[in-house]
Design a protein around this motif. Structure first.
Motif, PDB file in Angstrom:
ATOM      1  N   ILE A 127       0.864  -1.294   0.105  1.00  0.00           N
ATOM      2  CA  ILE A 127      -0.056  -0.088   0.074  1.00  0.00           C
ATOM      3  C   ILE A 127       0.804   1.409  -0.066  1.00  0.00           C
ATOM      4  CG2 ILE A 127      -1.355   1.320   1.368  1.00  0.00           C
ATOM      5  CD1 ILE A 127      -3.229  -1.313   1.827  1.00  0.00           C
ATOM      6  N   LEU A 128       1.991   1.274   0.676  1.00  0.00           N
ATOM      7  CA  LEU A 128       2.924   2.600   0.654  1.00  0.00           C
ATOM      8  C   LEU A 128       3.529   2.672  -0.670  1.00  0.00           C
ATOM      9  CD1 LEU A 128       4.485   2.298   4.191  1.00  0.00           C
ATOM     10  CD2 LEU A 128       2.541   3.361   3.716  1.00  0.00           C
ATOM     11  N   ALA A 129       3.757   1.501  -1.364  1.00  0.00           N
ATOM     12  CA  ALA A 129       4.213   1.585  -2.634  1.00  0.00           C
ATOM     13  C   ALA A 129       3.181   2.281  -3.545  1.00  0.00           C
ATOM     14  CB  ALA A 129       4.836   0.207  -3.209  1.00  0.00           C
ATOM     15  N   PHE A 147       1.190   4.447  -2.995  1.00  0.00           N
ATOM     16  CA  PHE A 147       0.824   5.925  -2.546  1.00  0.00           C
ATOM     17  C   PHE A 147       2.189   6.676  -2.915  1.00  0.00           C
ATOM     18  CE2 PHE A 147      -2.845   4.818  -0.248  1.00  0.00           C
ATOM     19  CZ  PHE A 147      -3.734   5.929  -0.548  1.00  0.00           C
ATOM     20  N   MET A 148       3.371   6.060  -3.198  1.00  0.00           N
ATOM     21  CA  MET A 148       4.474   6.892  -3.690  1.00  0.00           C
ATOM     22  C   MET A 148       4.308   7.137  -5.274  1.00  0.00           C
ATOM     23  SD  MET A 148       7.711   4.579  -2.336  1.00  0.00           S
ATOM     24  CE  MET A 148       7.762   4.132  -0.773  1.00  0.00           C
ATOM     25  N   PRO A 149       4.534   8.637  -5.515  1.00  0.00           N
ATOM     26  CA  PRO A 149       4.577   9.015  -6.886  1.00  0.00           C
ATOM     27  C   PRO A 149       5.614   8.086  -7.936  1.00  0.00           C
ATOM     28  CG  PRO A 149       4.834  10.825  -5.527  1.00  0.00           C
ATOM     29  CD  PRO A 149       4.974   9.624  -4.452  1.00  0.00           C
ATOM     30  N   SER A 150       5.369   7.618  -8.830  1.00  0.00           N
ATOM     31  CA  SER A 150       5.936   6.696  -9.581  1.00  0.00           C
ATOM     32  C   SER A 150       7.479   6.878  -9.903  1.00  0.00           C
ATOM     33  CB  SER A 150       5.385   6.830 -11.065  1.00  0.00           C
ATOM     34  OG  SER A 150       4.074   6.432 -11.011  1.00  0.00           O
ATOM     35  N   THR A 151       7.834   8.129 -10.033  1.00  0.00           N
ATOM     36  CA  THR A 151       9.270   8.515 -10.117  1.00  0.00           C
ATOM     37  C   THR A 151      10.119   8.235  -8.909  1.00  0.00           C
ATOM     38  OG1 THR A 151       8.949   9.914 -11.882  1.00  0.00           O
ATOM     39  CG2 THR A 151      11.001  10.201 -10.675  1.00  0.00           C
ATOM     40  N   TYR A 152       9.495   8.864  -7.806  1.00  0.00           N
ATOM     41  CA  TYR A 152       9.866   8.816  -6.508  1.00  0.00           C
ATOM     42  C   TYR A 152      10.109   7.258  -6.147  1.00  0.00           C
ATOM     43  CZ  TYR A 152      10.419   8.817  -1.212  1.00  0.00           C
ATOM     44  OH  TYR A 152      10.988   8.759  -0.033  1.00  0.00           O
ATOM     45  N   TYR A 153       9.098   6.346  -6.286  1.00  0.00           N
ATOM     46  CA  TYR A 153       9.267   4.850  -6.172  1.00  0.00           C
ATOM     47  C   TYR A 153      10.317   4.136  -6.680  1.00  0.00           C
ATOM     48  CZ  TYR A 153       7.693   0.059  -5.323  1.00  0.00           C
ATOM     49  OH  TYR A 153       7.589  -1.237  -4.720  1.00  0.00           O
ATOM     50  N   ASP A 154      10.585   4.663  -7.955  1.00  0.00           N
ATOM     51  CA  ASP A 154      11.787   4.030  -8.748  1.00  0.00           C
ATOM     52  C   ASP A 154      13.149   4.583  -8.105  1.00  0.00           C
ATOM     53  OD1 ASP A 154      10.482   2.461 -10.599  1.00  0.00           O
ATOM     54  OD2 ASP A 154      10.522   3.965 -12.077  1.00  0.00           O
ATOM     55  N   ALA A 155      13.131   5.755  -7.534  1.00  0.00           N
ATOM     56  CA  ALA A 155      14.445   6.370  -7.026  1.00  0.00           C
ATOM     57  C   ALA A 155      14.509   5.723  -5.613  1.00  0.00           C
ATOM     58  CB  ALA A 155      14.179   7.871  -7.007  1.00  0.00           C
ATOM     59  N   TRP A 156      13.560   5.533  -4.972  1.00  0.00           N
ATOM     60  CA  TRP A 156      13.397   4.940  -3.554  1.00  0.00           C
ATOM     61  C   TRP A 156      13.925   3.341  -3.828  1.00  0.00           C
ATOM     62  CZ3 TRP A 156      10.823   0.683  -1.632  1.00  0.00           C
ATOM     63  CH2 TRP A 156      10.873   0.655  -0.180  1.00  0.00           C
ATOM     64  N   ARG A 185       7.041  -4.562  -6.616  1.00  0.00           N
ATOM     65  CA  ARG A 185       7.605  -3.591  -7.297  1.00  0.00           C
ATOM     66  C   ARG A 185       7.224  -3.591  -8.623  1.00  0.00           C
ATOM     67  NH1 ARG A 185      12.346  -4.540  -6.213  1.00  0.00           N
ATOM     68  NH2 ARG A 185      12.773  -5.842  -7.647  1.00  0.00           N
ATOM     69  N   ILE A 186       7.059  -4.982  -9.445  1.00  0.00           N
ATOM     70  CA  ILE A 186       6.760  -5.201 -10.651  1.00  0.00           C
ATOM     71  C   ILE A 186       5.234  -4.822 -10.788  1.00  0.00           C
ATOM     72  CG2 ILE A 186       6.532  -6.522 -12.554  1.00  0.00           C
ATOM     73  CD1 ILE A 186       9.011  -7.788 -12.043  1.00  0.00           C
ATOM     74  N   ILE A 187       4.326  -5.360  -9.897  1.00  0.00           N
ATOM     75  CA  ILE A 187       3.065  -5.415 -10.071  1.00  0.00           C
ATOM     76  C   ILE A 187       2.677  -3.733  -9.834  1.00  0.00           C
ATOM     77  CG2 ILE A 187       0.763  -5.589  -8.860  1.00  0.00           C
ATOM     78  CD1 ILE A 187       1.859  -8.272 -10.263  1.00  0.00           C
TER      79      ILE A 187
END
Length: 458
Positions: free
Chosen positions: A221-223, A225-234, A411-413
């Motif tokens: 759920i936290l993933a 709610f992360m903006p897509s770019t931020y999630y990749d960087a994170w 991450r992939i889903i």
């Protein structure tokens, strides 16, 4: 930190070979990105090519056996899988039976693409191109990819914020109510829900969710709610943070994203974590793998969709002389070609290489390289040939065997849910003779399973 308009709704721009079915194809349809005519048919007789002739101008429908079942001969097998039994070798060798593994990409199904009738792309595109609603993506390709999550109609951020507040208020948590919201809203809509929640209740939605949830369902759920770019960087930061490095995460992200996405990731990494991603890569990796990742971080891959067949022939010869055609390997030559050429250009290079070397380029990389640089180079080629199949394979091996690699699964889903998860599901079914939902259901449980299945769709 929000990223308006990200990710692009049409998916990844480096995909010219999609057939009118909406499924990614390894081969361009005739009359669009088809290979130039060759007297006597294509490929030339006795040329040792592993690819079947280009389909008729009518398109893919009814073109049996295109591509030939099983994909590419000699392709390396993942996870220690045995080589194809009885696959002949030498000039003009045949195509092995279909099956999972790096080379076993089957023919995409000829049904269910988003948007109705076939998108017609003018011959010789991009000259004479029509404007595209998605920057960097040809208009005729916008409907070729499809996510399982679409923006909800009649969206009301305040109403959703209220639903989430009630689900977490008082004793206990209504997890199903949370799942119903987050699995049916786009990433952009989730950012609006976060903002509305803070405005309405003066509280941080993410902190409230973390206090109510735990384990894999919390991470998922936290993933979301992360903006897509931020999630990749994170994800990249956590792959290099602390003891050890998760090299497969670096490969999965840096070797599969578009130029624009990589540049946004690099900038986000700097602004959010105060670190230079190149310096972190140099500190955590080494040798030819380090150089490949640094090349990927530049976000400078050629994105011209027109194929130069003469250059493809020259590159194929160059790669052959740098590997199979000499003692030892010129790794920098492979890095240069695979890091800089467009994906359509790489497809043509793969075809030319098979005629020159009588061997698949993936197979040659398997013979010439090892370890992480081998995995990185193969990931680039696999994405050029069939990106949904690459991610389908990653999902399969995240769940295969004892235990589950939940971080990879999540991450992939999450990252593909609005881009091409529909195509990934279809490739998964063809490659492994089971649905993605079936494998998820057997490998997960509870609210975590329910949320994953809600995102994937039945």
């Amino acid at each position: 930190m929000a990223y308006p308009g990200y990710p692009p709704s049409g998916g990844y721009p480096a995909f010219p070979g999609y057939p009118p079915t909406g499924q990614e194809s390894v081969y361009p349809p005739a009359g669009q990105y088809s290979y130039p005519p060759v007297p006597g048919g294509y490929p030339p007789a006795g040329g040792g090519s592993t690819y079947p002739a280009a389909p008729p101008a009518a398109g893919y429908a009814g073109t049996a056996g295109y591509p030939a079942s099983g994909g590419y001969p000699g392709a390396p097998q993942a996870g220690g899988m045995p080589p194809y039994a009885g696959a002949p070798s030498g000039p003009g060798f045949g195509v092995p039976p279909a099956g999972p593994g790096f080379g076993g990409y089957p023919q995409p199904p000829a049904q269910s693409y988003a948007g109705g009738g076939p998108a017609q792309m003018p011959v010789g595109y991009p000259s004479g191109q029509t404007p595209s609603p998605v920057p960097g993506l040809p208009a005729a390709m916008v409907q070729c990819t499809q996510g399982t999550i679409q923006a909800a109609p009649n969206f009301d951020a305040g109403r959703d914020a209220e639903i989430l507040r009630k689900a977490m208020k008082g004793f206990g948590t209504d997890e199903q109510a949370i799942i119903n919201v987050v699995a049916n809203r786009s990433n952009d809509q989730r950012q609006k829900i976060k903002a509305a929640f803070k405005t309405m209740y003066g509280k941080d939605l993410i902190k409230d969710l973390k206090s109510e949830l735990s384990g894999n369902v919390e991470e998922l759920i936290l993933a979301l709610f992360m903006p897509s770019t931020y999630y990749d960087a994170w994800s990249l930061r956590h792959a290099m943070k602390g003891v050890g490095t998760q090299e497969r995460v670096l490969i999965e992200i840096l070797c599969t994203r578009t130029n624009q996405e990589i540049r946004e990731i690099v900038n986000c990494y700097k602004s959010e974590f105060g670190r230079d991603i190149e310096q972190d890569i140099r500190a955590d990796t080494s040798g030819h793998f380090e150089r490949l990742l640094i090349s990927m971080c530049q976000g400078n891959r050629d994105e011209n969709q027109t194929v130069d067949y003469q250059k493809a022939q020259e590159d194929a010869q160059r790669l052959y002389q740098a590997g199979e055609g000499k003692l030892g390997t010129d790794e920098s030559c492979f890095n240069m070609v695979l890091a800089s050429r467009s994906f359509p250009q790489l497809k043509a290079t793969v075809e030319a290489y098979s005629r020159i070397a009588n061997r698949d380029l993936l197979s040659s990389i398997d013979r010439e390289f090892s370890g992480n640089v081998e995995r990185g180079l193969k990931a680039i080629l696999q994405c050029a040939l069939n990106r949904p199949a690459f991610f389908a394979e990653r999902l399969y091996y995240s769940m295969k065997g004892a235990g589950t690699d939940d971080s990879t699964l999540i991450r992939i889903i999450v990252t593909r849910s609005e881009i091409d998860l529909v195509q990934i599901k279809q490739m998964f079914s063809q490659m492994y003779q089971k649905t993605l939902a079936t494998m998820i259901a057997s490998d997960t449980s509870g609210d975590y399973r329910r949320l994953l299945l809600a995102i994937v769709g039945q």
